[in-house]
Design an enzyme around this catalytic site. Sequence first.
Site, PDB file in Angstrom:
ATOM      1  CE  LYS A 189     -12.560   2.996   0.320  1.00 15.11           C
ATOM      2  NZ  LYS A 189     -13.034   3.397   1.668  1.00 15.11           N
ATOM      3  CD  GLU A 264       0.450  12.913  -2.670  1.00 22.15           C
ATOM      4  OE1 GLU A 264       1.041  13.290  -1.650  1.00 22.15           O
ATOM      5  OE2 GLU A 264       0.722  13.302  -3.808  1.00 22.15           O
ATOM      6  CB  CYS A 298       0.531  12.445   5.746  1.00 27.76           C
ATOM      7  SG  CYS A 298       0.048  13.952   4.908  1.00 27.76           S
ATOM      8  CD  GLU A 396       2.360   7.701   8.906  1.00 33.12           C
ATOM      9  OE1 GLU A 396       1.817   6.673   8.466  1.00 33.12           O
ATOM     10  OE2 GLU A 396       2.284   8.803   8.346  1.00 33.12           O
TER      11      GLU A 396
HETATM   12  P1  NAD Z   1      -5.375   3.511   5.161  1.00 33.07           P
HETATM   13  O1  NAD Z   1      -4.260   3.186   4.245  1.00 33.07           O
HETATM   14  O2  NAD Z   1      -5.769   2.528   6.187  1.00 33.07           O
HETATM   15  O3  NAD Z   1      -6.705   3.818   4.339  1.00 33.07           O
HETATM   16  C1  NAD Z   1      -6.749   4.797   3.309  1.00 33.07           C
HETATM   17  C2  NAD Z   1      -7.907   4.493   2.392  1.00 33.07           C
HETATM   18  O4  NAD Z   1      -7.673   3.237   1.755  1.00 33.07           O
HETATM   19  C3  NAD Z   1      -9.259   4.360   3.086  1.00 33.07           C
HETATM   20  O5  NAD Z   1     -10.270   4.907   2.257  1.00 33.07           O
HETATM   21  C4  NAD Z   1      -9.428   2.856   3.200  1.00 33.07           C
HETATM   22  O6  NAD Z   1     -10.783   2.462   3.279  1.00 33.07           O
HETATM   23  C5  NAD Z   1      -8.804   2.403   1.901  1.00 33.07           C
HETATM   24  N1  NAD Z   1      -8.336   1.004   1.896  1.00 33.07           N
HETATM   25  C6  NAD Z   1      -8.087   0.192   2.953  1.00 33.07           C
HETATM   26  N2  NAD Z   1      -7.695  -1.036   2.515  1.00 33.07           N
HETATM   27  C7  NAD Z   1      -7.663  -0.965   1.167  1.00 33.07           C
HETATM   28  C8  NAD Z   1      -7.303  -1.896   0.155  1.00 33.07           C
HETATM   29  N3  NAD Z   1      -6.909  -3.143   0.429  1.00 33.07           N
HETATM   30  N4  NAD Z   1      -7.361  -1.490  -1.142  1.00 33.07           N
HETATM   31  C9  NAD Z   1      -7.740  -0.226  -1.454  1.00 33.07           C
HETATM   32  N5  NAD Z   1      -8.122   0.688  -0.522  1.00 33.07           N
HETATM   33  C10 NAD Z   1      -8.063   0.318   0.775  1.00 33.07           C
HETATM   34  O7  NAD Z   1      -4.999   4.927   5.795  1.00 33.07           O
HETATM   35  P2  NAD Z   1      -5.774   5.723   6.917  1.00 33.07           P
HETATM   36  O8  NAD Z   1      -5.580   4.965   8.203  1.00 33.07           O
HETATM   37  O9  NAD Z   1      -7.150   6.044   6.454  1.00 33.07           O
HETATM   38  O10 NAD Z   1      -4.932   7.083   6.944  1.00 33.07           O
HETATM   39  C11 NAD Z   1      -3.724   7.200   7.598  1.00 33.07           C
HETATM   40  C12 NAD Z   1      -2.552   7.036   6.640  1.00 33.07           C
HETATM   41  O11 NAD Z   1      -2.708   7.909   5.520  1.00 33.07           O
HETATM   42  C13 NAD Z   1      -1.225   7.419   7.249  1.00 33.07           C
HETATM   43  O12 NAD Z   1      -0.238   6.492   6.888  1.00 33.07           O
HETATM   44  C14 NAD Z   1      -0.916   8.785   6.613  1.00 33.07           C
HETATM   45  O13 NAD Z   1       0.435   9.128   6.584  1.00 33.07           O
HETATM   46  C15 NAD Z   1      -1.496   8.613   5.262  1.00 33.07           C
HETATM   47  N6  NAD Z   1      -1.770   9.919   4.665  1.00 33.07           N
HETATM   48  C16 NAD Z   1      -0.958  10.380   3.673  1.00 33.07           C
HETATM   49  C17 NAD Z   1      -1.181  11.642   3.113  1.00 33.07           C
HETATM   50  C18 NAD Z   1      -0.285  12.203   2.044  1.00 33.07           C
HETATM   51  O14 NAD Z   1      -0.676  13.177   1.379  1.00 33.07           O
HETATM   52  N7  NAD Z   1       0.900  11.674   1.836  1.00 33.07           N
HETATM   53  C19 NAD Z   1      -2.238  12.402   3.560  1.00 33.07           C
HETATM   54  C20 NAD Z   1      -3.034  11.897   4.581  1.00 33.07           C
HETATM   55  C21 NAD Z   1      -2.805  10.643   5.104  1.00 33.07           C
END
Ligand code: NAD
Length: 501
Positions: A189, A264, A298, A396
Amino acid sequence: MTAHFRDTTAPAVAVRRFGLYIDGAWCEAADGAVTERRSPAHDVPVTLTARATVADADRAVAAARTAFDDGRWSDLPGAARAAVLLEAARLIRARAGELALLETLETGKPIAQSHGEVAGAAGIFEYAAGQARALHGDSFNNLGADMLGLVTREPIGVVGVITPWNFPFFILCERVPFILAAGCTVVVKPSELTSATTLLLGEILTEAGLPAGVYNALSGPGSVVGRHLAEHPGLDMISFTGSTEVGRSTLIASAGNLKKVGLELGGKNPQVVFADADLDAAADGVVFGLVFNAGQCCVSGSRLVVERSVADDLCARVVEKLGRLRIGDPLDETTQVGAIVDERQYRRILDMIETGRREGARLIAGGAAYEASRGRFIQPTVFTDADTSMAIAQEEIFGPVLTVLPFDGLQEAIRIANDTCFGLAGSIWTRDLDKAVRCMRGLKAGRIWVNCTIAGGPELPIGGFRQSGTGRETGAYGVEEYTEIKSTHIALGERVRWVAP
Ligand code: NAD
């Protein structure tokens, strides 16, 4: 600071329509719903994507479960799995232009960067093909004449993958080829903002020879479809990449069947610059680490931890270089920094800039949005006179905002660098090997760069310490992550009876 900002014009691109990709074929959502995505840089519709329901997610999990249980993929020799992964790499390269354009239109990132990410993704498939053949266990031939011990690895089963919007295709390809190399099946997803390339990968994998049902992809709201997958009893593992907050809720939601969870998550990564460093190279690295992907990364170097004696000099160099960046239309091949992904993220970054001002930090660059006729762009922003108690030094921000924290001596550098709840990455700039190694040992982070930043490739594992996550992706670890370990004792010869004859 006068960075070269290039305004955008509406691109001449047709809106592309995507379904869900389940059981080897395109399909519509159960209720026929679709999501429109507008380019964050041009503010025109660019994709229309089927919006999955929980019923669609159940169908995808069922397809992946059947495909796993009947062995159509997991029973193949590693060499046969490798052949599919190599062919997928070839097809990704063949469709690189299409994938890169979709990535830029949905994320707002520079097209040259998208091309780099797609090429990198193909390379990861090639590396993972080797891992499919290299995957092996262990044996113990030292248990005596009458016993042989075997440690075998098996695919963990059906894996759910939830990905964020910042590197939709690249992050996907840091996981999926390894999951497939291990012999697992998968339900992905992506973020509902940036689903196109994840869905398209389904078509590519089918063409590459992947059996139906092994890779399934569905776009949908995280709070509904993502949560449903996290809770799903039909999944054996969930690999979540995203914010620490949603990662925590995913971990809790996954507890029902005690599935394995890989996380991650976020970071607030230090760039530690010692006075003896090549300051021009360090300034260049600090700028790159700050603005790469418009700071929506990230592993962004969002804190500059700099030795006090060179802090003013380094900051002046950083500000001067920021003024020479090419920012704006991501479809321009020469653009280095593109748009902010959506209104929520744009507001959050501007709010955090206001927070920095309120906290009393001194703004020496940026501090506002660009006045663009279309789309959302934020000026690279630098705060000095900050301390570790400030929100801009702890949270962040996920935008191009740098917080400068001076130090005196190695121990203070390490203390400040570690002074957040995160532990994703850190960079060290020095010409002194002794300092570099001691600082590397002291930093609590999963990835360290010395005299470079955001360097990478599939050979080395990635992942976080502390609240930046659990588990590792890529490298040999990346395929082992998706396996279970089984220990077997094989007794030879006549059994010595336990029950007296
Ligand atoms: P997010 O946590 O809002 O969303 C990530 C994913 O989770 C999306 O597909 C979203 O639809 C889904 N999601 C949202 N609510 C959910 C729930 N209740 N249950 C399950 N899934 C749910 O993150 P974002 O805004 O898409 O991305 C930014 C964040 O991602 C930042 O904090 C960044 O640091 C992190 N990130 C981490 C890495 C890593 O490798 N450590 C890489 C890229 C991004």
